[in-house]
Design an enzyme around this catalytic site. Structure first.
Site, PDB file in Angstrom:
ATOM      1  N   LYS A 174     -13.896  -3.903 -14.079  1.00  0.00           N
ATOM      2  CA  LYS A 174     -13.647  -3.770 -15.521  1.00  0.00           C
ATOM      3  C   LYS A 174     -14.900  -3.258 -16.218  1.00  0.00           C
ATOM      4  O   LYS A 174     -16.004  -3.742 -15.919  1.00  0.00           O
ATOM      5  CB  LYS A 174     -13.278  -5.134 -16.116  1.00  0.00           C
ATOM      6  CG  LYS A 174     -12.037  -5.757 -15.509  1.00  0.00           C
ATOM      7  CD  LYS A 174     -11.809  -7.187 -15.972  1.00  0.00           C
ATOM      8  CE  LYS A 174     -10.505  -7.711 -15.382  1.00  0.00           C
ATOM      9  NZ  LYS A 174     -10.272  -9.133 -15.675  1.00  0.00           N
TER      10      LYS A 174
ATOM     11  N   CYS B 194       0.990 -11.327  44.080  1.00  0.00           N
ATOM     12  CA  CYS B 194       0.225 -10.101  43.832  1.00  0.00           C
ATOM     13  C   CYS B 194      -1.203 -10.363  43.379  1.00  0.00           C
ATOM     14  O   CYS B 194      -2.000  -9.445  43.260  1.00  0.00           O
ATOM     15  CB  CYS B 194       0.936  -9.240  42.800  1.00  0.00           C
ATOM     16  SG  CYS B 194       0.933  -9.973  41.148  1.00  0.00           S
TER      17      CYS B 194
ATOM     18  N   CYS C 185       6.263 -17.278  36.635  1.00  0.00           N
ATOM     19  CA  CYS C 185       6.325 -16.759  37.996  1.00  0.00           C
ATOM     20  C   CYS C 185       5.765 -17.880  38.863  1.00  0.00           C
ATOM     21  O   CYS C 185       4.583 -18.204  38.773  1.00  0.00           O
ATOM     22  CB  CYS C 185       5.465 -15.499  38.098  1.00  0.00           C
ATOM     23  SG  CYS C 185       5.194 -14.986  39.796  1.00  0.00           S
TER      24      CYS C 185
ATOM     25  N   SER D  39      -0.126  -3.710 -16.425  1.00  0.00           N
ATOM     26  CA  SER D  39      -0.496  -3.776 -15.007  1.00  0.00           C
ATOM     27  C   SER D  39      -1.891  -3.185 -14.833  1.00  0.00           C
ATOM     28  O   SER D  39      -2.574  -2.912 -15.815  1.00  0.00           O
ATOM     29  CB  SER D  39       0.488  -2.966 -14.173  1.00  0.00           C
ATOM     30  OG  SER D  39       1.745  -3.562 -14.217  1.00  0.00           O
TER      31      SER D  39
ATOM     32  N   GLU E 255     -14.540  -8.821 -10.192  1.00  0.00           N
ATOM     33  CA  GLU E 255     -14.090 -10.173  -9.827  1.00  0.00           C
ATOM     34  C   GLU E 255     -12.895 -10.073  -8.891  1.00  0.00           C
ATOM     35  O   GLU E 255     -12.288  -9.011  -8.787  1.00  0.00           O
ATOM     36  CB  GLU E 255     -13.721 -10.949 -11.097  1.00  0.00           C
ATOM     37  CG  GLU E 255     -12.501 -10.379 -11.780  1.00  0.00           C
ATOM     38  CD  GLU E 255     -12.531 -10.460 -13.304  1.00  0.00           C
ATOM     39  OE1 GLU E 255     -13.629 -10.582 -13.877  1.00  0.00           O
ATOM     40  OE2 GLU E 255     -11.456 -10.381 -13.902  1.00  0.00           O
TER      41      GLU E 255
ATOM     42  N   TYR F 263       0.831  -1.201   0.000  1.00  0.00           N
ATOM     43  CA  TYR F 263       0.000   0.000   0.000  1.00  0.00           C
ATOM     44  C   TYR F 263       0.866   1.252   0.000  1.00  0.00           C
ATOM     45  O   TYR F 263       0.645   2.187  -0.767  1.00  0.00           O
ATOM     46  CB  TYR F 263      -0.924  -0.011   1.225  1.00  0.00           C
ATOM     47  CG  TYR F 263      -1.732   1.255   1.388  1.00  0.00           C
ATOM     48  CD1 TYR F 263      -2.882   1.465   0.634  1.00  0.00           C
ATOM     49  CD2 TYR F 263      -1.333   2.250   2.278  1.00  0.00           C
ATOM     50  CE1 TYR F 263      -3.613   2.619   0.763  1.00  0.00           C
ATOM     51  CE2 TYR F 263      -2.070   3.416   2.415  1.00  0.00           C
ATOM     52  CZ  TYR F 263      -3.214   3.597   1.666  1.00  0.00           C
ATOM     53  OH  TYR F 263      -3.931   4.740   1.791  1.00  0.00           O
ATOM     54  N   GLU F 264       1.880   1.239   0.865  1.00  0.00           N
ATOM     55  CA  GLU F 264       2.742   2.417   0.945  1.00  0.00           C
ATOM     56  C   GLU F 264       3.494   2.632  -0.370  1.00  0.00           C
ATOM     57  O   GLU F 264       3.641   3.752  -0.839  1.00  0.00           O
ATOM     58  CB  GLU F 264       3.729   2.263   2.116  1.00  0.00           C
ATOM     59  CG  GLU F 264       3.050   2.366   3.470  1.00  0.00           C
ATOM     60  CD  GLU F 264       3.966   1.999   4.634  1.00  0.00           C
ATOM     61  OE1 GLU F 264       3.917   2.702   5.652  1.00  0.00           O
ATOM     62  OE2 GLU F 264       4.729   1.015   4.508  1.00  0.00           O
ATOM     63  N   TYR F 265       3.949   1.526  -0.962  1.00  0.00           N
ATOM     64  CA  TYR F 265       4.629   1.635  -2.255  1.00  0.00           C
ATOM     65  C   TYR F 265       3.688   2.273  -3.273  1.00  0.00           C
ATOM     66  O   TYR F 265       4.056   3.207  -3.991  1.00  0.00           O
ATOM     67  CB  TYR F 265       5.093   0.253  -2.737  1.00  0.00           C
ATOM     68  CG  TYR F 265       5.635   0.276  -4.141  1.00  0.00           C
ATOM     69  CD1 TYR F 265       6.976   0.580  -4.376  1.00  0.00           C
ATOM     70  CD2 TYR F 265       4.803   0.046  -5.236  1.00  0.00           C
ATOM     71  CE1 TYR F 265       7.475   0.643  -5.664  1.00  0.00           C
ATOM     72  CE2 TYR F 265       5.289   0.111  -6.526  1.00  0.00           C
ATOM     73  CZ  TYR F 265       6.619   0.409  -6.748  1.00  0.00           C
ATOM     74  OH  TYR F 265       7.097   0.482  -8.024  1.00  0.00           O
TER      75      TYR F 265
ATOM     76  N   LYS G 108      -9.212 -10.149  -7.327  1.00  0.00           N
ATOM     77  CA  LYS G 108      -7.845  -9.984  -7.823  1.00  0.00           C
ATOM     78  C   LYS G 108      -7.019 -11.042  -7.100  1.00  0.00           C
ATOM     79  O   LYS G 108      -6.704 -10.897  -5.927  1.00  0.00           O
ATOM     80  CB  LYS G 108      -7.324  -8.580  -7.530  1.00  0.00           C
ATOM     81  CG  LYS G 108      -5.940  -8.353  -8.108  1.00  0.00           C
ATOM     82  CD  LYS G 108      -5.554  -6.884  -8.027  1.00  0.00           C
ATOM     83  CE  LYS G 108      -4.244  -6.608  -8.742  1.00  0.00           C
ATOM     84  NZ  LYS G 108      -3.127  -7.421  -8.309  1.00  0.00           N
TER      85      LYS G 108
HETATM   86  S1  IVH Z   1      -6.959  -8.036 -15.373  1.00  0.00           S
HETATM   87  C1  IVH Z   1      -4.314  -5.615 -18.652  1.00  0.00           C
HETATM   88  N1  IVH Z   1      -8.067  -9.514 -13.560  1.00  0.00           N
HETATM   89  O1  IVH Z   1      -3.072  -8.642 -11.319  1.00  0.00           O
HETATM   90  C2  IVH Z   1      -4.189  -6.174 -17.261  1.00  0.00           C
HETATM   91  N2  IVH Z   1      -5.722  -9.172 -13.410  1.00  0.00           N
HETATM   92  O2  IVH Z   1      -1.804  -5.841 -12.294  1.00  0.00           O
HETATM   93  C3  IVH Z   1      -5.466  -6.810 -16.922  1.00  0.00           C
HETATM   94  N3  IVH Z   1      -4.673 -10.342 -11.520  1.00  0.00           N
HETATM   95  O3  IVH Z   1      -0.360  -9.845 -12.362  1.00  0.00           O
HETATM   96  C4  IVH Z   1      -5.330  -7.607 -15.718  1.00  0.00           C
HETATM   97  N4  IVH Z   1      -6.507 -11.275 -10.733  1.00  0.00           N
HETATM   98  O4  IVH Z   1      -2.215 -11.477 -13.170  1.00  0.00           O
HETATM   99  C5  IVH Z   1      -6.920  -8.985 -13.990  1.00  0.00           C
HETATM  100  N5  IVH Z   1      -9.240 -10.822 -12.045  1.00  0.00           N
HETATM  101  C6  IVH Z   1      -8.068 -10.300 -12.475  1.00  0.00           C
HETATM  102  C7  IVH Z   1      -6.835 -10.538 -11.823  1.00  0.00           C
HETATM  103  C8  IVH Z   1      -5.682  -9.950 -12.307  1.00  0.00           C
HETATM  104  C9  IVH Z   1      -5.198 -11.142 -10.579  1.00  0.00           C
HETATM  105  C10 IVH Z   1      -3.229  -9.992 -11.596  1.00  0.00           C
HETATM  106  C11 IVH Z   1      -2.631 -10.167 -12.951  1.00  0.00           C
HETATM  107  C12 IVH Z   1      -1.462  -9.227 -12.930  1.00  0.00           C
HETATM  108  C13 IVH Z   1      -1.938  -8.152 -12.017  1.00  0.00           C
HETATM  109  C14 IVH Z   1      -2.369  -6.942 -12.825  1.00  0.00           C
END
Ligand code: IVH
Length: 714
Positions: A327, A472, A467, A106, A140, A58-60, A142
């Site tokens: 998405k 006490c 102890c 990413s 969905e 999070y900090e990064y 992550k």
């Molecule tokens: S969509 C164009 N959906 O998260 C990139 N990524 O930063 C679209 N990840 O290492 C990525 N679950 O493998 C997407 N439901 C999900 C995901 C997911 C995990 C990972 C992915 C990548 C990173 C993306």
């Protein structure tokens, strides 16, 4: 690569920037862009190369965002080596590099509903849509594992690769082939697809991870750090047999590419991302299930609610997830919204609160347990960890402190294990500046507030200092808390808080006082009243009829657990018989060993303890074995013989207890949690998380109350 002085400076500057301050030398936009770049590169090095981060994810991300924002304002300051100008890499040279059919980007990050609102506005701006218009999103999990990119041609799996640097991946086809959830053939041709790239995440179930580590511990092997590393490491093993051993699974979350035989796109024709995932499900891929893990929502606020719901239930989910992905559902709109060099503009990660954090160990305090065990507790600078403020962390015992070489003033890395109990992973040794001081282990009871010092003792083979002779009263308080707790006398409604309050008021000194509480005075206490005082009295009266093993367990005799308590209870007529027992009488009982024997004999040799038991008897507490103490004959016939069962939700036709008794009489074994070992879950009304978990496991038979009764009647 970095001197320890640089590292200290980078850490301090990072924390300053995170707190909203500008460190010296970074006052102008130019120096700030350079400084942030340097800091982020340092943290990437700690994370990817050293495998030893000093900031939480999070900090990064917060620092990364600061740089992104600054560069957006001053594009002329963007440097080619800026961390924003590339995607992270896992290329090592051990595997063949293969290009992805489309770059693997990413995701941008968001942390709350407001961030998502901002994302929604931006998407709509890109699409020239009215801000008030409805825009549907697919949401969905992550998954927190390793990315996998699969290429199918002519319905056959032809290649698998890791994410690599986003453009080139590492070829791991032979490893992917042993992951059972990856189909080797899939009928893409049914949808006019000839050449396809699908993307997903390879992960390991949390319980499999735990079992694997338990086995490794038993075999004296080094343990895996976490499920994520187990999965990413697993993908890149040299031997597929070892990959198979890890029992990895692949969740597929999107198409990356898909063309017909003429080379024309054939994915957009599917219409929406949700439909694309339905198709992948149909073709035999493991895909987050619609209606459970994923959902298409009509607008961003409902998407945000879905994210929040998952954040609340993430612990019950069998896989590690570090957030959700939101998405734009419409595939045509996705393409119209487009991409930055770093991430798609149509998707964003909703990151859950961090599970790791760094803070300072300021002080060590001590607690005493019911048998005198001294537990050191670290007092830290308060820090948010997975949504909870932490300022107190158990250090377990002296060895824990020594093994980790913890010192006062250390910066420490905190983690929430299983997301309940926070613990210190390690001190960040290269951030030390010499001002840290060793933790002096006390020689005398540190809790004792009387004039009379008590020397601590440590029994051979035990990790704990104790102890041995409390002067006490602190240990008595802990004993009373244990005595009334669920595992001992199970006095409903009388938890730690009341015991502490009554102890403060002088009404509780020993466990005997539990059975002679001044209820009239309790009724007068703030927040109590007549009714709760009467309820408490009822609970105490009910507990007096408890089976004998509960009383024995509730005496807080060192090493005497509930199992040994049951064995003893079965073998006496009166609790005080034990005072006359010889060593032989104890050890003649199967499963009663010399340690329990010695501790029980010691306990009963103290006149005060025998006196207390007589007082308890006089107050009406049961001191003789009951039916529940005597072993029930093993049931060998009935519909549930050999099955483990669990009841959840509220039953309509009988109490939970009665249901359990009837299940036991029909051969079932009652368990307390949903796990891979559970055979049958009986659900009443409003079942909640246990049902979800059982369904997610997929191996548990779920029965309604009627079905359960039906089986009993058959
Ligand atoms: S969509 C164009 N959906 O998260 C990139 N990524 O930063 C679209 N990840 O290492 C990525 N679950 O493998 C997407 N439901 C999900 C995901 C997911 C995990 C990972 C992915 C990548 C990173 C993306």
């Amino acid at each position: 690569m970095y001197s320890s002085e640089d590292q200290r400076r980078f850490f301090t500057s990072s924390k300053a920037l995170l707190a909203g301050d500008i460190p010296a030398g970074m006052e102008t936009p130019k120096t700030l862009v350079e400084g942030l770049g340097q800091l982020l590169r340092y943290h990437e090095w700690r994370y990817y190369i050293q495998d030893d981060p000093v900031l939480s994810d999070y900090e990064y991300d917060q620092l990364y965002k600061q740089l992104e924002a600054l560069e957006a304002e001053h594009p002329e300051l963007i440097r080619a080596d800026s961390p924003t100008q590339r995607v992270g890499s896992d290329l090592s040279g051990d595997f063949r590099s293969v290009p992805h059919l489309t770059p693997m980007l990413s995701l941008g990050n968001s942390y709350n509903a407001e961030d998502l609102g901002e994302f929604d506005r931006q998407v709509k701006r890109m699409l020239n849509m009215d801000e008030a218009a409805q825009l549907a999103y697919a949401v969905e999990p992550k998954y927190d594992g390793g990315t996998i990119v699969l290429v199918y041609e002519n319905d056959q799996l032809v290649r698998a690769a890791t994410r690599g640097n986003g453009t080139l991946g590492e070829e791991i086809t032979h490893n992917a082939r042993v992951i059972r959830s990856i189909p080797l053939t899939a009928a893409f041709s049914r949808y006019g697809l000839y050449r396809v790239e699908v993307r997903g995440e390879v992960i390991i179930r949390k319980d499999r991870f735990a079992t694997m580590n338990a086995k490794r511990a038993e075999a004296g092997e080094t343990l895996f750090a976490n499920p994520r590393n187990t999965a990413t490491g697993g993908l890149r093993m040299k031997s597929p047999a070892e990959v198979a051993n890890r029992q990895l699974e692949a969740f597929i979350y999107s198409f990356g590419y898909g063309t017909d035989e003429a080379g024309n796109d054939a994915v957009q024709a599917l219409g929406t991302h949700s439909r694309a995932l339905d198709v992948l499900t149909e073709l035999g891929f493991k895909v987050p299930a619609t209606g459970y893990e994923r959902e298409a929502l009509p607008n961003i606020s409902e998407a945000a609610e879905f994210c929040a719901r998952w954040e609340a239930q993430r612990e019950e989910y069998p896989y590690e997830i570090d957030g959700m992905v939101v998405k734009v559902d419409d595939l045509v709109l996705q393409e119209r919204a487009g991409y930055t060099s770093h991430h798609p503009r149509w998707a964003i990660a909703y990151k859950f609160a961090a599970k790791q954090a760094t803070t300072m160990l300021e002080n060590v305090e001590y607690q005493v347990g019911k048998i005198g065990t001294i537990t050191p507790v670290a007092k830290t600078t308060p820090v948010a960890l997975a949504g909870v403020m932490i300022s107190s962390v158990s250090l377990h015992n002296e060895d824990f402190i020594r093994d980790k070489d913890l010192r006062l003033g250390d910066k420490v890395l905190l983690e929430r294990a299983g997301d309940v109990i926070p613990y210190i992973v390690k001190p960040l040794e290269d951030l030390r500046d010499g001002s840290e001081r060793p933790i002096e282990w006390p020689t005398h009871c540190p809790i004792n507030d009387t004039e009379e010092p008590v020397t601590l003792v440590r029994a051979e083979g035990e990790a704990a200092w104790r102890c041995p002779a409390c002067v006490c009263g602190a240990q008595n308080l802990q004993r009373i808390i244990f005595h009334v707790s669920k595992v001992a006398m199970d006095i409903d409604g009388m938890g730690r808080r009341y015991v502490e309050q009554f102890y403060e008021l002088g009404w509780l000194r020993t466990i005997v006082d539990v059975y002679r509480l001044p209820y009239e005075q309790i009724a007068e206490l703030e927040g109590f009243g007549e009714k709760s005082a009467q309820n408490l009295r009822k609970s105490v009266e009910a507990a007096k009829k408890n089976p004998l093993w509960r009383l024995l367990h509730g005496l807080s005799i060192h090493h005497l657990g509930s199992k040994a308590s049951r064995l003893l209870a079965q073998n006496v007529d009166h609790v005080l018989d034990l005072a006359d027992w010889t060593e032989e009488q104890f050890t003649n009982i199967k499963d009663i060993g010399p340690t329990v024997t010695q501790n029980v004999m010691e306990y009963f040799s103290v006149p005060l303890h025998r006196e207390q038991l007589r007082e308890l008897e006089a107050l009406g507490v049961n001191v003789r074995p009951t039916d529940e103490d005597r072993p029930a004959a093993e049931v060998t016939e009935g519909p549930f013989v050999g099955k483990s069962m669990l009841f959840t939700g509220s039953l309509q036709q009988m109490s939970r207890k009665e249901a359990q008794e009837r299940a036991k009489a029909a051969g079932a074994r009652i368990v307390s949690a949903v796990s891979g070992k559970l055979d049958i879950l009986v659900v009443g009304e409003k079942p909640g998380s246990k049902l979800k978990k059982a369904q997610a496991l997929g191996t548990v038979v779920v029965m309604t109350e009627e079905e359960f009764l039906g089986q009993l009647a058959d």
